[in-house]
Design an enzyme around this catalytic site. Structure first.
Site, short mmCIF file in Angstrom:
data_model
loop_
_atom_site.label_atom_id
_atom_site.label_comp_id
_atom_site.label_asym_id
_atom_site.label_seq_id
_atom_site.Cartn_x
_atom_site.Cartn_y
_atom_site.Cartn_z
N LYS A 1 -3.46 8.10 4.02
CA LYS A 1 -4.73 7.78 4.68
C LYS A 1 -4.67 8.08 6.17
CE LYS A 1 -7.21 6.31 1.17
NZ LYS A 1 -8.37 7.11 0.68
N TYR B 1 0.84 -1.20 0.00
CA TYR B 1 0.00 0.00 0.00
C TYR B 1 0.87 1.25 0.00
CZ TYR B 1 -4.31 2.63 0.84
OH TYR B 1 -5.38 3.49 0.73
#
Length: 257
Positions: A165, A158
């Site tokens: 995030k 990721y």
């Protein structure tokens, strides 16, 4: 069966519909089923043909261009909403971006330009939208954004979107505190991995999907329809005292070590 109308009379802006398979599309369909009136946005002329069918399906009153990197487009969207309804009750922020060369590499190798662009599009755009939405939510409202578990723990591949995030979730908490006195609540939805075009930009995404399916306590992947139903719930008055939260929609995957 009686029709669900818990969003009847609400005005919603949904930002981030890419096509009929996107999370924002799932939200739009759920909101329409609950009786909301809607404005949708599309990124550019290339995206428009993929978003128009969604707008038609949900009976959107407005379909407007919005590239958050183009000066004036965001302001034009909110001006159109003010002209059409004079108010806004719900905002769904479902956009994120990182250049592929930065997304698919190590965090330590991320370029400054790539990091700043990812933060601007994925996080600061929410702040800008909240600022524009605030005067239109004079009777309160609900702001929702889309996060992912990679913002809480390090998820393989990721990469830089994990820190992005994390920043988004921190922003949600700050906005919840600042806008709470105006009865505006701010929450993040955190779905598990989804088979969307945005997700497919992550390296070895198929492996991430398979691992999520196997490790989820419920042994299943989330769908855009399920995310839409949860979004409709958090957009409703039933959750008017829930704010600053990150709500996981992942079959329990986030509780696994």
């Amino acid at each position: 069966m009686e029709r669900d109308t818990h969003l009847q009379g609400k005005v919603a802006l949904i930002v981030g519909v890419a096509n009929s398979h996107s999370i924002a599309s799932g939200c739009a369909h759920a909101f329409a089923a609950a009786g909301a009136e809607m404005a949708l946005t599309y990124l550019n002329d290339k995206a428009h043909p993929h978003v128009q069918p969604v707008a038609d399906d949900v009976g959107a009153h407005l379909l407007l261009p919005l590239d958050v990197e183009v000066d004036g487009e965001m302001e034009a969207v909110f001006a159109a909403i003010k002209a059409r309804w004079g108010r806004l009750d719900i905002l769904v922020h479902s956009i994120a971006y990182c250049p592929a060369e930065d997304l698919q590499g190590r965090v330590v190798d991320c370029s400054q330009a790539g990091f700043l662009r990812a933060m601007d599009i994925s996080v600061h755009s929410l702040i800008r939208m909240a600022r524009l939405a605030e005067p239109l939510m004079d009777k309160g409202g609900s702001l929702l954004t889309m996060s992912y578990y990679g913002g809480e723990k390090v998820v393989d591949r990721y990469n830089v979107m994990g820190p992005v995030k994390a920043a988004l979730e921190g922003t949600v908490r700050s906005l919840a505190v600042e806008l709470g006195p105006r009865d505006i609540r701010v929450n993040a939805l955190s779905p598990g991995p989804l088979l969307t075009r945005a997700g497919s930009g992550i390296a070895h995404f198929d492996e991430l999907i398979d691992a999520a399916r196997q490790r989820s306590p419920q042994r299943s992947l989330v769908s855009i329809e399920e995310v839409g139903k949860v979004a409709a719930m958090y957009a409703s008055d039933a959750t008017r005292l829930i704010s600053g939260e990150t709500i996981h929609i992942d079959g329990g995957l986030h509780v696994r070590a």
